[in-house]
Design a protein around this motif. Structure first.
Motif, PDB file in Angstrom:
ATOM      1  N   ALA A  13       0.825  -1.205   0.000  1.00 26.33           N
ATOM      2  CA  ALA A  13       0.000   0.000   0.000  1.00 26.33           C
ATOM      3  C   ALA A  13       0.860   1.256   0.000  1.00 26.33           C
ATOM      4  O   ALA A  13       0.557   2.240  -0.704  1.00 26.33           O
ATOM      5  CB  ALA A  13      -0.930  -0.010   1.214  1.00 26.33           C
ATOM      6  N   MET A  14       1.940   1.230   0.768  1.00 25.21           N
ATOM      7  CA  MET A  14       2.837   2.377   0.838  1.00 25.21           C
ATOM      8  C   MET A  14       3.532   2.605  -0.498  1.00 25.21           C
ATOM      9  O   MET A  14       3.621   3.740  -0.989  1.00 25.21           O
ATOM     10  CB  MET A  14       3.872   2.166   1.948  1.00 25.21           C
ATOM     11  N   GLU A  15       4.042   1.550  -1.101  1.00 27.08           N
ATOM     12  CA  GLU A  15       4.782   1.677  -2.361  1.00 27.08           C
ATOM     13  C   GLU A  15       3.881   2.178  -3.490  1.00 27.08           C
ATOM     14  O   GLU A  15       4.290   3.020  -4.291  1.00 27.08           O
ATOM     15  CB  GLU A  15       5.398   0.338  -2.750  1.00 27.08           C
ATOM     16  N   ILE A  16       2.654   1.679  -3.546  1.00 25.99           N
ATOM     17  CA  ILE A  16       1.734   2.079  -4.618  1.00 25.99           C
ATOM     18  C   ILE A  16       1.195   3.481  -4.377  1.00 25.99           C
ATOM     19  O   ILE A  16       0.928   4.224  -5.315  1.00 25.99           O
ATOM     20  CB  ILE A  16       0.589   1.053  -4.737  1.00 25.99           C
ATOM     21  N   GLY A  17       1.029   3.852  -3.098  1.00 29.98           N
ATOM     22  CA  GLY A  17       0.511   5.179  -2.778  1.00 29.98           C
ATOM     23  C   GLY A  17      -0.997   5.221  -2.655  1.00 29.98           C
ATOM     24  O   GLY A  17      -1.604   6.247  -2.988  1.00 29.98           O
ATOM     25  N   VAL A  18      -1.611   4.128  -2.181  1.00 27.02           N
ATOM     26  CA  VAL A  18      -3.066   4.075  -2.083  1.00 27.02           C
ATOM     27  C   VAL A  18      -3.561   5.030  -1.009  1.00 27.02           C
ATOM     28  O   VAL A  18      -2.815   5.470  -0.131  1.00 27.02           O
ATOM     29  CB  VAL A  18      -3.561   2.637  -1.794  1.00 27.02           C
ATOM     30  N   LEU A  19      -4.861   5.328  -1.069  1.00 22.31           N
ATOM     31  CA  LEU A  19      -5.454   6.305  -0.169  1.00 22.31           C
ATOM     32  C   LEU A  19      -6.740   5.760   0.436  1.00 22.31           C
ATOM     33  O   LEU A  19      -7.269   4.732   0.017  1.00 22.31           O
ATOM     34  CB  LEU A  19      -5.747   7.606  -0.927  1.00 22.31           C
ATOM     35  N   GLY A  20      -7.266   6.480   1.414  1.00 22.47           N
ATOM     36  CA  GLY A  20      -8.603   6.241   1.916  1.00 22.47           C
ATOM     37  C   GLY A  20      -8.793   4.927   2.631  1.00 22.47           C
ATOM     38  O   GLY A  20      -7.909   4.447   3.353  1.00 22.47           O
ATOM     39  N   VAL A  21      -9.985   4.328   2.415  1.00 20.27           N
ATOM     40  CA  VAL A  21     -10.355   3.081   3.081  1.00 20.27           C
ATOM     41  C   VAL A  21      -9.318   1.998   2.833  1.00 20.27           C
ATOM     42  O   VAL A  21      -8.932   1.263   3.751  1.00 20.27           O
ATOM     43  CB  VAL A  21     -11.743   2.615   2.590  1.00 20.27           C
ATOM     44  N   VAL A  22      -8.853   1.870   1.598  1.00 21.28           N
ATOM     45  CA  VAL A  22      -7.911   0.813   1.250  1.00 21.28           C
ATOM     46  C   VAL A  22      -6.615   0.985   2.031  1.00 21.28           C
ATOM     47  O   VAL A  22      -6.060   0.024   2.571  1.00 21.28           O
ATOM     48  CB  VAL A  22      -7.650   0.802  -0.269  1.00 21.28           C
ATOM     49  N   ALA A  23      -6.114   2.211   2.113  1.00 24.11           N
ATOM     50  CA  ALA A  23      -4.874   2.454   2.856  1.00 24.11           C
ATOM     51  C   ALA A  23      -5.067   2.192   4.346  1.00 24.11           C
ATOM     52  O   ALA A  23      -4.230   1.533   4.988  1.00 24.11           O
ATOM     53  CB  ALA A  23      -4.413   3.894   2.640  1.00 24.11           C
ATOM     54  N   ARG A  24      -6.163   2.691   4.901  1.00 22.69           N
ATOM     55  CA  ARG A  24      -6.380   2.550   6.344  1.00 22.69           C
ATOM     56  C   ARG A  24      -6.640   1.101   6.736  1.00 22.69           C
ATOM     57  O   ARG A  24      -6.386   0.712   7.878  1.00 22.69           O
ATOM     58  CB  ARG A  24      -7.510   3.469   6.790  1.00 22.69           C
ATOM     59  N   ALA A  25      -7.154   0.296   5.812  1.00 20.57           N
ATOM     60  CA  ALA A  25      -7.347  -1.124   6.098  1.00 20.57           C
ATOM     61  C   ALA A  25      -6.027  -1.888   6.101  1.00 20.57           C
ATOM     62  O   ALA A  25      -5.947  -2.996   6.620  1.00 20.57           O
ATOM     63  CB  ALA A  25      -8.300  -1.740   5.078  1.00 20.57           C
ATOM     64  N   SER A  26      -4.997  -1.292   5.498  1.00 19.45           N
ATOM     65  CA  SER A  26      -3.668  -1.917   5.466  1.00 19.45           C
ATOM     66  C   SER A  26      -2.718  -1.289   6.473  1.00 19.45           C
ATOM     67  O   SER A  26      -1.504  -1.453   6.380  1.00 19.45           O
ATOM     68  CB  SER A  26      -3.078  -1.807   4.047  1.00 19.45           C
ATOM     69  N   GLY A  27      -3.259  -0.536   7.411  1.00 24.52           N
ATOM     70  CA  GLY A  27      -2.444   0.007   8.486  1.00 24.52           C
ATOM     71  C   GLY A  27      -1.879   1.381   8.247  1.00 24.52           C
ATOM     72  O   GLY A  27      -1.152   1.901   9.104  1.00 24.52           O
ATOM     73  N   LEU A  28      -2.170   2.014   7.106  1.00 26.70           N
ATOM     74  CA  LEU A  28      -1.693   3.368   6.835  1.00 26.70           C
ATOM     75  C   LEU A  28      -2.801   4.339   7.230  1.00 26.70           C
ATOM     76  O   LEU A  28      -3.754   4.542   6.482  1.00 26.70           O
ATOM     77  CB  LEU A  28      -1.331   3.536   5.356  1.00 26.70           C
ATOM     78  N   CYS A  29      -2.685   4.943   8.375  1.00 29.22           N
ATOM     79  CA  CYS A  29      -3.813   5.661   8.980  1.00 29.22           C
ATOM     80  C   CYS A  29      -3.897   7.127   8.563  1.00 29.22           C
ATOM     81  O   CYS A  29      -4.293   7.995   9.354  1.00 29.22           O
ATOM     82  CB  CYS A  29      -3.760   5.535  10.495  1.00 29.22           C
TER      83      CYS A  29
END
Length: 507
Positions: free
Chosen positions: A355-371
């Motif tokens: 998720a960090m490498e791709i740069g995802v945002l929102g629900v998808v990012a927060r579901a993977s621990g990127l708050c």
């Protein structure tokens, strides 16, 4: 005279709320790398035509507190070339491919400089965002098929899906390479309905263009309109009152609420639990009717204006309590179904590193621990001190489902706080025609994730350039990654758990 390096060192040390750094193209990669290493996020890249060279703006953001640094590079319009940032930032590579298609700007050193927005049927060498592009040439009737990567080996077969689908959704093509039921690789092909939204903004009065911003992605009318309004307000130094921002926050949470409720039901439906979906659809209809009572429109159009907001009414506390009761019954019903929970758990996992490498945002990012949440990082209203972004860390369908459930609860808490604050239902700081000029950016946490708009307003309040970034543009590449080793019957679950926008992506 200070060097670019010295100016950059000062910016990183002081972290101002707003700054612009003009630099030669030769310093771009090193400067961008320094900002990324310092924790800034590349939120946007926008090409801007001028009478002379083409100017390229790179918007880097961080927060809290809200911080924005723009890097500004000029390239020759006759032969526009720019060093690629793709090797230091995956999102940058996507923005560069978009610019290559629409402006003809060549990203030197890009590892995959193939077309992104314009399909192979578009005439080569025609770049529709250029003022000298001329009329659209005829589509090519003999274009070669898209070069999908073929997965070969014993038992491998392909499943093509779309671009025309059975449901009422916009077009997108998915090419699955499968062994048995296991997905080895999936490629998503989008941009079947490029609408030229950014070009449609150009030359419009900034006030009149509010209606266009609302229609960028129909289910995100408030999010996109608010990001646009914030950008124009920053460009023209328009101050929005605290009350105007409170009214805007009400609209933003109402939009988040009805969309997440619909997704909770749709996810259950894709797992075969239609009863939960029926409850969700009933609640969604109730929320749409509430929206209509608040703004006069079921999708909340007309509420956000330049300089503030104008509402018809506010949700009542008893209405919000009733919605909260329905939501709790819905989520309890879904979570008590062991088949649904089993289908969700461990399905289509996206790790925090991916998720960090791709740069995802929102629900998808927060579901993977990127708050990350723009409501905290780039706040425009004073939220309750108890507010915390919903966050999970397993990165699977279940985590994305639970983040939505948590966000619904958080939105209801925020709404209860906002509607308890006293003030008028209309609060607008702009009551005259716009005459000044400038540029600015708006950052809003829409229900799918962070929305960013950047505008340049010319004399007389006429728009010269509007760049739009829907979170789907940055998150779509993560769906194929999450689908690796997922079985084909779970694709609907994975896809719905992302629930990305075609319209917001295919601008």
């Amino acid at each position: 005279m200070t060097t670019v390096g010295e100016q950059l060192e000062l910016l990183v040390a002081t972290r101002p709320s707003r700054a612009t750094l003009r630099l030669p193209a030769t310093d771009l990669v090193a400067t961008a790398s320094t900002l990324l290493a310092a924790g800034y996020r590349l939120a946007l890249i926008a090409a801007v035509e001028t009478p002379g060279p083409i100017r390229i703006e790179y918007l880097f953001t961080d927060g809290p507190p809200d911080q924005r640094i723009e890097l500004e590079v000029e390239v020759d319009r006759g032969s526009p070339r720019i060093p690629s940032l793709a090797r230091v930032s995956f999102p940058a590579g996507r923005f560069e491919r978009e610019m290559r298609d629409l402006f003809g700007i060549e990203p030197i050193g890009h590892p995959q400089p193939r077309p992104l927005v314009l399909h192979q049927h578009w005439a080569p060498g025609w770049h529709p965002m250029r003022s000298d592009a001329g009329p659209q040439p005829p589509m090519l009737s003999d274009a070669a098929p898209y070069p999908f990567v073929r997965v070969e080996g014993s038992g491998v077969y392909e499943i093509p899906v779309g671009p025309v689908h059975a449901g009422l959704i916009e077009p997108g093509h998915f090419r699955f390479s499968v062994v048995g039921e296991t997905i080895v690789k999936m490629k998503a092909r989008l941009w079947f309905v490029h609408k030229g939204i950014e070009r449609l903004f150009e030359g419009r009065d900034a006030t009149a263009a509010v209606a266009l911003a609302e229609k960028i992605s129909g289910d995100t009318a408030v999010g996109h309109c608010l990001a646009y309004a914030q950008a124009v307000e920053e460009a023209l130094a328009i101050e929005v009152t605290p009350r105007g921002n409170e009214l805007r926050a009400v609209l933003l949470e109402l939009e988040r609420l009805y969309n997440h409720v619909a997704d909770v039901g749709a996810l259950c439906n894709d797992a075969g639990f239609g009863l939960a979906n029926a409850h969700a659809l009933t609640l969604r209809e109730q929320l749409l009717r509430l929206n209509e009572s608040v703004t006069g429109h079921r999708l909340l159009r007309g509420g956000v204006t330049l300089g503030g907001a104008s509402l018809v009414s506010l949700p009542q506390p008893d209405q919000l309590r009733e919605v909260g009761d329905h939501v709790r019954r819905l989520t309890d019903l879904a979570r008590s179904n062991t088949i649904v929970m089993d289908r969700f758990t461990g399905t289509a996992t996206l790790s925090a590193e991916q998720a960090m490498e791709i740069g995802v945002l929102g629900v998808v990012a927060r579901a993977s621990g990127l708050c990350f949440d723009a409501r905290s990082a780039h706040p425009f209203v004073d939220s309750p001190v108890t507010f915390r972004p919903a966050c999970r860390d397993t990165g699977d369908v279940l985590a994305r489902f639970l983040v939505r459930c948590d966000e619904v609860a958080a939105s209801l808490d925020l709404l209860s706080d906002y509607v308890a604050r006293t003030g008028p239902l209309t609060d607008v700081s702009v009551d005259r025609g716009l005459t000044s000029a400038g540029h600015g950016s708006g950052i809003v946490e829409g229900w799918r994730g962070t929305i960013v708009h950047r505008v340049e307003v010319g004399p007389g309040g006429m728009l010269e350039r509007v760049k739009v970034v829907d979170p789907s543009f940055l998150t779509w590449p993560a769906l194929p990654v999450a689908l690796a080793d997922t079985i084909v019957p779970d694709f609907p679950l994975a896809n719905k758990s992302f629930n990305l926008s075609y319209a917001g992506n295919d601008l």
